[in-house]
Design a protein around this motif. Structure first.
Motif, PDB file in Angstrom:
ATOM      1  N   LYS B  97       0.797  -1.219   0.000  1.00 56.16           N
ATOM      2  CA  LYS B  97       0.000   0.000   0.000  1.00 56.16           C
ATOM      3  C   LYS B  97       0.831   1.272   0.000  1.00 56.16           C
ATOM      4  CE  LYS B  97      -3.623  -2.434   0.024  1.00 56.16           C
ATOM      5  NZ  LYS B  97      -4.640  -2.408  -1.029  1.00 56.16           N
ATOM      6  N   GLY B  98       2.139   1.116   0.014  1.00 63.28           N
ATOM      7  CA  GLY B  98       3.001   2.304  -0.049  1.00 63.28           C
ATOM      8  C   GLY B  98       2.808   3.244   1.123  1.00 63.28           C
ATOM      9  N   ILE B  99       2.759   2.694   2.335  1.00 64.97           N
ATOM     10  CA  ILE B  99       2.483   3.512   3.515  1.00 64.97           C
ATOM     11  C   ILE B  99       3.716   4.305   3.927  1.00 64.97           C
ATOM     12  CG2 ILE B  99       1.750   3.450   5.945  1.00 64.97           C
ATOM     13  CD1 ILE B  99      -0.418   2.489   4.100  1.00 64.97           C
ATOM     14  N   SER B 100       3.516   5.581   4.241  1.00 61.80           N
ATOM     15  CA  SER B 100       4.639   6.372   4.732  1.00 61.80           C
ATOM     16  C   SER B 100       4.411   6.851   6.164  1.00 61.80           C
ATOM     17  CB  SER B 100       4.871   7.578   3.814  1.00 61.80           C
ATOM     18  OG  SER B 100       3.673   8.328   3.739  1.00 61.80           O
ATOM     19  N   MET B 101       3.149   6.862   6.592  1.00 62.66           N
ATOM     20  CA  MET B 101       2.878   7.272   7.972  1.00 62.66           C
ATOM     21  C   MET B 101       1.778   6.397   8.565  1.00 62.66           C
ATOM     22  SD  MET B 101       2.556  10.922   9.674  1.00 62.66           S
ATOM     23  CE  MET B 101       0.929  11.591   9.701  1.00 62.66           C
ATOM     24  N   SER B 117       9.707  -1.288  15.895  1.00 67.48           N
ATOM     25  CA  SER B 117      10.994  -1.462  15.201  1.00 67.48           C
ATOM     26  C   SER B 117      10.780  -1.838  13.742  1.00 67.48           C
ATOM     27  CB  SER B 117      11.860  -2.507  15.918  1.00 67.48           C
ATOM     28  OG  SER B 117      11.256  -3.773  15.795  1.00 67.48           O
ATOM     29  N   LEU B 118       9.726  -2.590  13.464  1.00 67.06           N
ATOM     30  CA  LEU B 118       9.423  -2.942  12.075  1.00 67.06           C
ATOM     31  C   LEU B 118       9.148  -1.687  11.258  1.00 67.06           C
ATOM     32  CD1 LEU B 118       8.756  -4.936   9.794  1.00 67.06           C
ATOM     33  CD2 LEU B 118       6.444  -5.076  10.679  1.00 67.06           C
ATOM     34  N   LEU B 119       8.309  -0.807  11.821  1.00 63.54           N
ATOM     35  CA  LEU B 119       7.965   0.427  11.107  1.00 63.54           C
ATOM     36  C   LEU B 119       9.205   1.289  10.891  1.00 63.54           C
ATOM     37  CD1 LEU B 119       4.587   1.312  12.862  1.00 63.54           C
ATOM     38  CD2 LEU B 119       4.923   0.294  10.633  1.00 63.54           C
ATOM     39  N   VAL B 126       5.707   7.164  12.610  1.00 64.35           N
ATOM     40  CA  VAL B 126       4.597   6.796  13.488  1.00 64.35           C
ATOM     41  C   VAL B 126       4.139   8.013  14.280  1.00 64.35           C
ATOM     42  CG1 VAL B 126       3.846   5.355  15.405  1.00 64.35           C
ATOM     43  CG2 VAL B 126       5.430   4.434  13.729  1.00 64.35           C
ATOM     44  N   LEU B 127       2.851   8.278  14.253  1.00 65.36           N
ATOM     45  CA  LEU B 127       2.300   9.380  15.051  1.00 65.36           C
ATOM     46  C   LEU B 127       2.289   8.970  16.515  1.00 65.36           C
ATOM     47  CD1 LEU B 127      -0.940  10.973  13.625  1.00 65.36           C
ATOM     48  CD2 LEU B 127       1.189  12.097  14.210  1.00 65.36           C
ATOM     49  N   PRO B 128       2.939   9.748  17.356  1.00 64.64           N
ATOM     50  CA  PRO B 128       2.975   9.313  18.763  1.00 64.64           C
ATOM     51  C   PRO B 128       1.650   9.608  19.482  1.00 64.64           C
ATOM     52  CG  PRO B 128       4.156  11.383  18.497  1.00 64.64           C
ATOM     53  CD  PRO B 128       3.646  11.015  17.142  1.00 64.64           C
ATOM     54  N   ILE B 129       1.254   8.669  20.322  1.00 61.20           N
ATOM     55  CA  ILE B 129       0.100   8.921  21.196  1.00 61.20           C
ATOM     56  C   ILE B 129       0.589   8.823  22.621  1.00 61.20           C
ATOM     57  CG2 ILE B 129      -2.191   8.175  21.905  1.00 61.20           C
ATOM     58  CD1 ILE B 129      -2.537   6.766  19.314  1.00 61.20           C
ATOM     59  N   HIS B 130       0.600   9.950  23.319  1.00 63.43           N
ATOM     60  CA  HIS B 130       0.945   9.898  24.745  1.00 63.43           C
ATOM     61  C   HIS B 130      -0.327  10.124  25.531  1.00 63.43           C
ATOM     62  CE1 HIS B 130       4.991  10.279  23.252  1.00 63.43           C
ATOM     63  NE2 HIS B 130       4.668  11.399  22.645  1.00 63.43           N
ATOM     64  N   PRO B 131      -0.399   9.615  26.752  1.00 63.77           N
ATOM     65  CA  PRO B 131      -1.619   9.865  27.536  1.00 63.77           C
ATOM     66  C   PRO B 131      -1.870  11.367  27.654  1.00 63.77           C
ATOM     67  CG  PRO B 131      -0.286   8.225  28.616  1.00 63.77           C
ATOM     68  CD  PRO B 131       0.522   8.740  27.459  1.00 63.77           C
ATOM     69  N   MET B 132      -3.090  11.752  27.390  1.00 65.53           N
ATOM     70  CA  MET B 132      -3.467  13.155  27.399  1.00 65.53           C
ATOM     71  C   MET B 132      -3.652  13.633  28.833  1.00 65.53           C
ATOM     72  SD  MET B 132      -4.638  15.898  25.830  1.00 65.53           S
ATOM     73  CE  MET B 132      -5.839  16.217  24.564  1.00 65.53           C
ATOM     74  N   LYS B 147      -4.656  17.066  13.514  1.00 69.41           N
ATOM     75  CA  LYS B 147      -4.324  17.515  12.160  1.00 69.41           C
ATOM     76  C   LYS B 147      -3.483  16.462  11.453  1.00 69.41           C
ATOM     77  CE  LYS B 147      -4.629  22.504  12.615  1.00 69.41           C
ATOM     78  NZ  LYS B 147      -4.493  22.931  14.031  1.00 69.41           N
ATOM     79  N   GLU B 148      -2.554  15.863  12.225  1.00 70.82           N
ATOM     80  CA  GLU B 148      -1.612  14.926  11.620  1.00 70.82           C
ATOM     81  C   GLU B 148      -2.269  13.620  11.201  1.00 70.82           C
ATOM     82  OE1 GLU B 148       2.142  15.399  11.393  1.00 70.82           O
ATOM     83  OE2 GLU B 148       1.053  17.285  11.218  1.00 70.82           O
ATOM     84  N   ILE B 149      -3.253  13.182  12.003  1.00 68.33           N
ATOM     85  CA  ILE B 149      -3.762  11.828  11.771  1.00 68.33           C
ATOM     86  C   ILE B 149      -4.400  11.686  10.397  1.00 68.33           C
ATOM     87  CG2 ILE B 149      -6.030  12.193  12.837  1.00 68.33           C
ATOM     88  CD1 ILE B 149      -5.804   9.343  13.929  1.00 68.33           C
ATOM     89  N   GLU B 150      -4.863  12.798   9.849  1.00 66.16           N
ATOM     90  CA  GLU B 150      -5.457  12.758   8.519  1.00 66.16           C
ATOM     91  C   GLU B 150      -4.436  12.296   7.478  1.00 66.16           C
ATOM     92  OE1 GLU B 150      -8.325  12.798   7.644  1.00 66.16           O
ATOM     93  OE2 GLU B 150      -8.242  13.203   5.497  1.00 66.16           O
ATOM     94  N   LYS B 151      -3.144  12.499   7.793  1.00 61.69           N
ATOM     95  CA  LYS B 151      -2.120  12.121   6.813  1.00 61.69           C
ATOM     96  C   LYS B 151      -1.725  10.652   6.931  1.00 61.69           C
ATOM     97  CE  LYS B 151      -0.174  16.729   7.263  1.00 61.69           C
ATOM     98  NZ  LYS B 151       0.752  17.319   8.238  1.00 61.69           N
ATOM     99  N   ALA B 152      -2.128  10.020   8.038  1.00 59.91           N
ATOM    100  CA  ALA B 152      -1.723   8.626   8.222  1.00 59.91           C
ATOM    101  C   ALA B 152      -2.400   7.735   7.186  1.00 59.91           C
ATOM    102  CB  ALA B 152      -2.082   8.157   9.623  1.00 59.91           C
ATOM    103  N   GLY B 153      -1.624   6.802   6.622  1.00 64.59           N
ATOM    104  CA  GLY B 153      -2.166   5.904   5.609  1.00 64.59           C
ATOM    105  C   GLY B 153      -2.742   4.636   6.212  1.00 64.59           C
ATOM    106  N   ILE B 154      -2.404   4.387   7.481  1.00 59.62           N
ATOM    107  CA  ILE B 154      -2.836   3.127   8.078  1.00 59.62           C
ATOM    108  C   ILE B 154      -2.988   3.279   9.578  1.00 59.62           C
ATOM    109  CG2 ILE B 154      -0.565   2.096   8.593  1.00 59.62           C
ATOM    110  CD1 ILE B 154      -1.638  -0.480   7.228  1.00 59.62           C
ATOM    111  N   GLY B 155      -3.959   2.572  10.155  1.00 53.35           N
ATOM    112  CA  GLY B 155      -4.149   2.551  11.600  1.00 53.35           C
ATOM    113  C   GLY B 155      -3.928   1.135  12.097  1.00 53.35           C
ATOM    114  N   LEU B 156      -3.076   0.994  13.130  1.00 49.19           N
ATOM    115  CA  LEU B 156      -2.776  -0.346  13.650  1.00 49.19           C
ATOM    116  C   LEU B 156      -3.319  -0.472  15.064  1.00 49.19           C
ATOM    117  CD1 LEU B 156       0.974  -0.445  12.550  1.00 49.19           C
ATOM    118  CD2 LEU B 156      -0.980  -1.403  11.343  1.00 49.19           C
ATOM    119  N   SER B 157      -4.091  -1.502  15.296  1.00 49.57           N
ATOM    120  CA  SER B 157      -4.645  -1.679  16.631  1.00 49.57           C
ATOM    121  C   SER B 157      -4.658  -3.149  16.985  1.00 49.57           C
ATOM    122  CB  SER B 157      -6.084  -1.145  16.687  1.00 49.57           C
ATOM    123  OG  SER B 157      -6.980  -2.063  16.100  1.00 49.57           O
TER     124      SER B 157
END
Lengths: 466, 255
Positions: B97-101, B117-119, B126-132, B147-157
């Motif tokens: 899928k040519g993911i960059s973020m 480490s794979l990413l 990787v967009l960092p998520i710290h506890p708010m 704003k940034e998350i819109e640029k992410a090509g993939i969500g991993l959960s």
């Protein structure tokens, strides 16, 4: 939403000449009804499930006050705020106050029939707040300035060419007709709106009293976005949407999507309990639940009409109704169309204006057979008809001509000699109206009757004389 | 704006008048409230044990059912037996899928798979998520994240549960496991373990009841995800990926 229920005859006549619309309604009907039948056939005991759902709704409404109070306390415990609105005016005031207090400049909305009922969008836009519908179908009709024509697919009366024209005109883009491209255009347009919005507004499919949770069903993801990104979430519910427990929700979850579209479950079901918790980034900081009566407590009073409030807004009655297939949603003149519209609208608005609605039915009973909560719609229709005809609190103006004719017929049927003379006279009087083998264009008050029906004339010789 | 009717007053205003109107309509004035009774803890525990046994016994059936349901929804299902295979799976999706973020949950399973480490090795940001927290700095980070998350090509959960009879992913929102991960990016990849598979909604119920009993309430948002985002609002033509993800991958690590 503007009430046009008193224009039923005009609206339905217009719909009947729209061949494309009727074809589309037929397609929708068969697609969803077939889907529903298939999905139900895969359940081990669909009838038991429907009976359970009916019983949940019945017993909940019997103690509605208690469940509403408990719901309120749990929502507050979870950090949410609860507002009570007696009528549309109250609800509008409440939502506007929340918006003003928080400096809200733009709002994204999920599909909510309740918000149509109270005319929310117009009021918010009038306050200078940008209010965007985000469900694709609602987005389309908002651009077109039209009311929804179906509970589940509000823009299904439009062709892709219609939508292409609409987008080209209102969004200032190059015209494309491919549904996928049109959808992506809507996605792009709405993306920014989701990200910038200060407030998200949703309806409520179910509100669980046990946990203070509101449950939202959707396929597109716009409701998730509207309740995840903006900092304020306002959910508007009718008092009848509360159900007691999680266990009751499971029953409803098994029924709703199957009844609406034939899916096992909608793509997304969100169970939201209050605002986001500490440490979370996503989700609203403030959660407001607006509990709205708007005439529903009155429906509770009459035990024979109370089941109207069982409705879970699945749309399966629309999908199977042969009359709806011919006249479409706009003919019902208000938010709720199809069989449920015929019974709900006259109980929520002035029955004088909605007096035609309970008669939009052949009483075939198909709706009652598919209703997941087993509302006996034909029974309620008959009760509404009798109320409109006889109950002094309901009768707006007595239908004088109908009463006169019924009185006259009574005279004829009471006396054999009057009957004999009358039927001989009738054979003479009918002569100017005979066209071929039918009677056409009878004088008022029979005029409308002869337009809809094609009555046979009285025979030359009576059966009794043969 | 009051909708007037001839049938009597429309109820206006506050809580008391509405509840009063409801009570009077029902003839409930002065009646005792009904009880909310959750099953006893022992009963819930017993049921959960039953379910665990059933899931063990029927594992292959359930996995097959899950696979069929997910594929029918146009999702992709992978059943792998090692962490290495799981990583390879993820790597091929990323490359294809040519993911960059990417945006991902903070979750022990993703940590065990060494996703970070794979990413990094694939040079995927990787967009960092710290506890708010409630301070201004965190709020600013939150807005930036949005704003940034819109640029992410993939969500991993990961998942909390999956339901085999409908191919449904059940996810609870909490700190570090954000709702937007499975919603905003156009592709969603969910990792799960075999013991997270349940037959259906009936088996999920006691888990929720247990949570309710122990914590007193549910998570802020419990989401059931059944396939990609979809609509048929234009001429009943089915289109995927309207507002939510267009593609969905389930990777079952069965080791």
């Amino acid at each position: 939403m503007e009430i046009r229920t008193d224009q039923f005859k005009e609206l339905s006549r217009k719909a009947l000449t729209n061949t494309l619309l009727r074809q589309r309604l037929g397609q929708i009907g068969s697609r969803f009804s077939l889907g529903r039948a298939l999905a139900f056939s895969q359940l081990s005991d669909p009838e038991a499930l429907r009976l359970k759902a009916n019983s949940i709704k019945k017993s909940t409404l019997e103690r509605l006050d208690y469940y509403l109070e408990h719901l309120e306390s749990k929502v507050i415990e979870a950090g949410g705020k609860v507002h009570w609105a007696g009528d549309a005016g109250d609800a509008l005031r409440i939502v506007c106050e929340i918006a003003q207090k928080n400096g809200v400049r733009s709002i994204v909305k999920g599909k909510s029939m309740m918000s149509e009922e109270i005319g929310l969008n117009e009021v918010l836009i009038g306050q200078g707040i940008d209010t965007f519908e985000t469900d694709l179908g609602e987005f389309i009709i908002q651009l077109a300035g039209e009311p929804p024509s179906h509970i589940v697919g509000p823009a299904l009366h439009k062709t892709k060419a219609d939508v292409a024209d609409l987008f080209a005109e209102k969004l200032g883009i190059e015209r494309v007709e491919d549904p996928e491209e049109l959808t992506m255009i809507a996605r792009q347009t709405l993306r920014k709106r989701f990200l910038d919005a200060d407030m998200g507004i949703s309806g409520v499919n179910f509100a669980i009293a046990e946990t203070g949770t509101i449950v939202l069903f959707e396929n597109e993801g716009n409701i998730r976005l509207s309740t995840t990104l903006p900092r304020i979430h306002v959910a508007i519910m009718g008092i009848e949407k509360v159900i007691p427990t999680l266990e009751d929700l499971v029953v409803m979850m098994k029924l709703l999507a199957r009844s609406a579209t034939g899916q096992k479950l909608s793509s997304y079901v969100s169970m939201i309990t209050g605002p986001r918790r500490s440490g979370e980034w996503d989700g609203a900081e403030e959660f407001h639940l607006v509990i709205l009566d708007n005439g529903r407590s009155r429906i509770l009073k009459d035990q024979d009409l109370r089941e109207t409030l069982y409705c879970i807004r699945c749309g399966s009655c629309l999908n199977i109704c042969p009359v709806y297939h011919q006249i479409g949603g706009h003919s019902y003149g208000w938010v709720y169309s199809g069989p449920i519209g015929s019974i709900l609208t006259p109980q929520l608005i002035d029955p004088e204006r909605a007096r035609d609605l309970p008669f939009i039915s052949t009483l075939c009973g198909a709706c009652a057979e598919v209703c997941p909560v087993k509302i006996n719609i034909p029974k309620v229709l008959l009760r509404l008809r009798s109320k409109l005809a006889e109950d002094p609190q309901w009768m707006a103006r007595p239908h004088r001509a109908e009463r006169a004719v019924m009185g006259l017929i009574g005279l004829f049927l009471e006396s054999p000699s009057v009957y004999r003379i009358g039927s001989r006279l009738a054979r003479i009087i009918q002569i100017p109206f005979k066209k071929g083998d039918r009677l056409k264009k009878l004088p008022p008050p029979f005029r409308e009757w002869s337009e809809g029906q094609s009555p046979y004339p009285f025979a030359k010789r009576r059966f009794l004389d043969k | 704006m009051t909708i007037s009717t001839k049938k009597g007053l429309v109820v206006k205003g506050n809580r008391e008048s509405i509840l009063g109107a409801v009570k009077r309509a029902l003839g409930n004035v002065g009646a005792a409230p009904p009880e909310f009774v959750l099953p006893e803890s022992e009963k819930i525990s017993a049921r959960l044990e039953e379910i665990a046994e059933e899931v063990q016994k029927r594992k292959v059936d359930l996995v097959q059912s899950l696979s069929v349901e997910v594929e029918a929804l146009t999702g992709k299902f992978f059943w792998v037996n090692s962490k290495k295979e799981a990583r390879n799976c993820l790597e091929s999706i990323m490359k294809e899928k040519g993911i960059s973020m990417a945006v991902k949950w903070n979750h022990p399973l993703l940590d065990a798979l060494e996703v970070d480490s794979l990413l990094e090795s694939l040079e995927i940001k990787v967009l960092p998520i710290h506890p708010m927290t409630n301070d201004q700095k965190a709020k600013k980070k939150g807005l930036q994240f949005r704003k940034e998350i819109e640029k992410a090509g993939i969500g991993l959960s990961s998942v909390d549960f999956v339901l085999a009879d409908s191919g449904t992913i059940v996810v609870n929102a909490c700190a570090g496991r954000e709702r937007s991960t499975s919603l905003v990016p156009p592709i969603h990849v969910a990792f799960l373990k075999a013991d997270q598979i349940l037959p259906g909604l009936d088996e999920l119920l006691p888990f929720l009841q247990k949570e309710l009993k122990e914590k007193g309430d549910l998570a802020s948002c419990l989401t059931f995800i059944t396939g990609p985002s979809r609509t048929a609002d234009i001429e009943l033509t089915l289109i995927l990926g309207v507002h939510g993800p267009k593609e969905i991958y389930l990777i079952l690590l069965d080791d």
